[in-house]
Design a protein around this motif. Structure first.
Motif, PDB file in Angstrom:
ATOM      1  N   LYS A 275     -77.540   9.934   9.935  1.00  8.93           N
ATOM      2  CA  LYS A 275     -78.913  10.440   9.834  1.00  8.93           C
ATOM      3  C   LYS A 275     -79.072  11.721  10.641  1.00  8.93           C
ATOM      4  N   GLU A 276     -78.438  11.767  11.830  1.00 11.72           N
ATOM      5  CA  GLU A 276     -78.536  12.969  12.648  1.00 11.72           C
ATOM      6  C   GLU A 276     -77.880  14.174  11.967  1.00 11.72           C
ATOM      7  N   VAL A 277     -76.797  13.919  11.230  1.00 12.89           N
ATOM      8  CA  VAL A 277     -76.151  15.020  10.490  1.00 12.89           C
ATOM      9  C   VAL A 277     -77.110  15.590   9.458  1.00 12.89           C
ATOM     10  N   ASN A 278     -77.763  14.716   8.716  1.00 11.16           N
ATOM     11  CA  ASN A 278     -78.716  15.177   7.702  1.00 11.16           C
ATOM     12  C   ASN A 278     -79.907  15.900   8.336  1.00 11.16           C
ATOM     13  N   ASP A 279     -80.406  15.345   9.463  1.00 14.53           N
ATOM     14  CA  ASP A 279     -81.589  15.943  10.092  1.00 14.53           C
ATOM     15  C   ASP A 279     -81.274  17.291  10.716  1.00 14.53           C
ATOM     16  N   GLN A 280     -80.132  17.420  11.355  1.00 10.54           N
ATOM     17  CA  GLN A 280     -79.819  18.640  12.102  1.00 10.54           C
ATOM     18  C   GLN A 280     -79.133  19.705  11.237  1.00 10.54           C
ATOM     19  N   LEU A 281     -78.246  19.288  10.320  1.00  7.94           N
ATOM     20  CA  LEU A 281     -77.459  20.263   9.540  1.00  7.94           C
ATOM     21  C   LEU A 281     -77.874  20.333   8.072  1.00  7.94           C
ATOM     22  N   GLY A 282     -78.705  19.407   7.622  1.00  6.50           N
ATOM     23  CA  GLY A 282     -79.161  19.419   6.237  1.00  6.50           C
ATOM     24  C   GLY A 282     -78.359  18.467   5.363  1.00  6.50           C
ATOM     25  N   ALA A 285     -74.720  19.379   4.256  1.00  9.00           N
ATOM     26  CA  ALA A 285     -73.680  19.004   5.220  1.00  9.00           C
ATOM     27  C   ALA A 285     -73.393  17.509   5.149  1.00  9.00           C
ATOM     28  N   GLY A 286     -74.449  16.707   4.962  1.00  7.30           N
ATOM     29  CA  GLY A 286     -74.239  15.271   4.807  1.00  7.30           C
ATOM     30  C   GLY A 286     -73.379  14.946   3.598  1.00  7.30           C
TER      31      GLY A 286
END
Length: 304
Positions: A275-282, A285-286
């Motif tokens: 979830k942090e990958v999606n929130d921070q990098l979009g 990136a996920g």
């Protein structure tokens, strides 16, 4: 004796043979006259006898030639019908699970080898990167010609076959190399290459071109079917099997485990911090993270 040269000329249907038949008939007439102690031979009778032999041999020759041509045509049509029927069955099989792509290609090569009367046949298919994947006919001893394949694919817009002499064919001297492009509505699939000692007759070329057209459609149908199966059973992002395929496989494996009385395990994997990958990098990136994990899983499991 009168009918022997006539029958010979009739089976040949050659003008010189007809002339020879009439001359031999006249000689036979003289021989019979002399043998019968009839030395006073009428010259007009000899000419009439020879002319009748010429006309009779020509008429019989034309009739024999017509009957032979009809018999050859019937045999050719029967052979063509059998070959096209086999290709039709093969095209229908390409849509089923009965044959793999390799088996379909081998059946194609078998039919072509029978029609062309040679085992030196090759099917070369192109992949998405434009590379050739060559499949020889069983028992082929020749070598695939890359130059002729490129000529057939790119020369004359890739629509015309390429026929050229080939040196030192299996130690018999000059041979013939015949390369036909495999083209359909979706573009070029590759080429079919045939090598043999004899030249190709016009009728053979027409049948081979018709057969290769059917082969191109067969291969296109097989590609479409594989693509449909892939879209129906795999996930577009990861290339792994979809949930529907997972459900089908689980049901099958469960029945197999019950029948064999052995345990069945199911491994579920989660990505920590996704979830942090999606929130921070979009989400793009996920998606890359999911694709990378899918490649890792594919590389660490057996094909089965």
């Amino acid at each position: 004796l009168y009918y022997i040269p006539i029958l010979y000329a009739a089976t040949r249907l050659d003008f010189r043979s007809c002339i020879a038949a009439s001359a031999l008939a006249a000689v036979c007439y003289l021989f019979v006259s002399v043998a019968g102690d009839s030395l006073a031979v009428n010259f007009k009778e000899v000419i009439a006898f020879a002319f009748s032999a010429l006309v009779l041999s020509a008429i019989l020759g034309m009739l024999y030639s017509e009957l032979s041509a009809r018999r050859r045509l019937a045999e050719s049509l029967g052979e063509s019908l059998k070959r096209l029927s086999a290709i039709y069955d093969m095209a229908r099989a390409a849509w089923s699970d009965e044959y793999s792509q390799e088996e379909v290609i081998q059946r194609i090569l078998q039919e072509i080898s029978i029609l062309a009367r040679t085992r030196n046949c090759f099917v070369a298919l192109t992949d998405r990167e434009g590379r050739f994947e060559i499949t020889p006919c069983a028992g082929a001893t020749g070598k695939f010609s890359w130059e002729s394949a490129l000529k057939a694919l790119h020369g004359n817009h890739g629509s015309e076959p390429v026929m050229e002499p080939m040196g030192n064919y299996e130690g018999f001297g000059l041979g013939t190399l015949f390369t036909l492009p495999l083209r359909s509505t979706r573009g070029a699939h590759g080429v079919i290459q045939i090598q043999r000692k004899e030249a190709f007759r016009r009728r053979e070329i027409e049948i081979l071109q018709a057969l290769v057209t059917e082969v191109a459609v067969t291969l296109e149908n097989a590609d479409l079917r594989r693509e449909l199966v892939r879209l129906a059973t795999t996930d577009s992002l990861t290339g792994l099997y979809s949930r529907a395929e997972l459900s089908a496989r689980l049901a099958s494996e469960r029945l197999r485990a019950l029948r064999g009385n052995y345990p069945l395990s199911l491994l579920m994997i989660d990505i920590d911090g996704f979830k942090e990958v999606n929130d921070q990098l979009g989400h793009a990136a996920g998606d890359l993270v999911i694709q990378h994990l899918a490649r890792l899983l594919k590389s660490e499991v057996r094909p089965c």
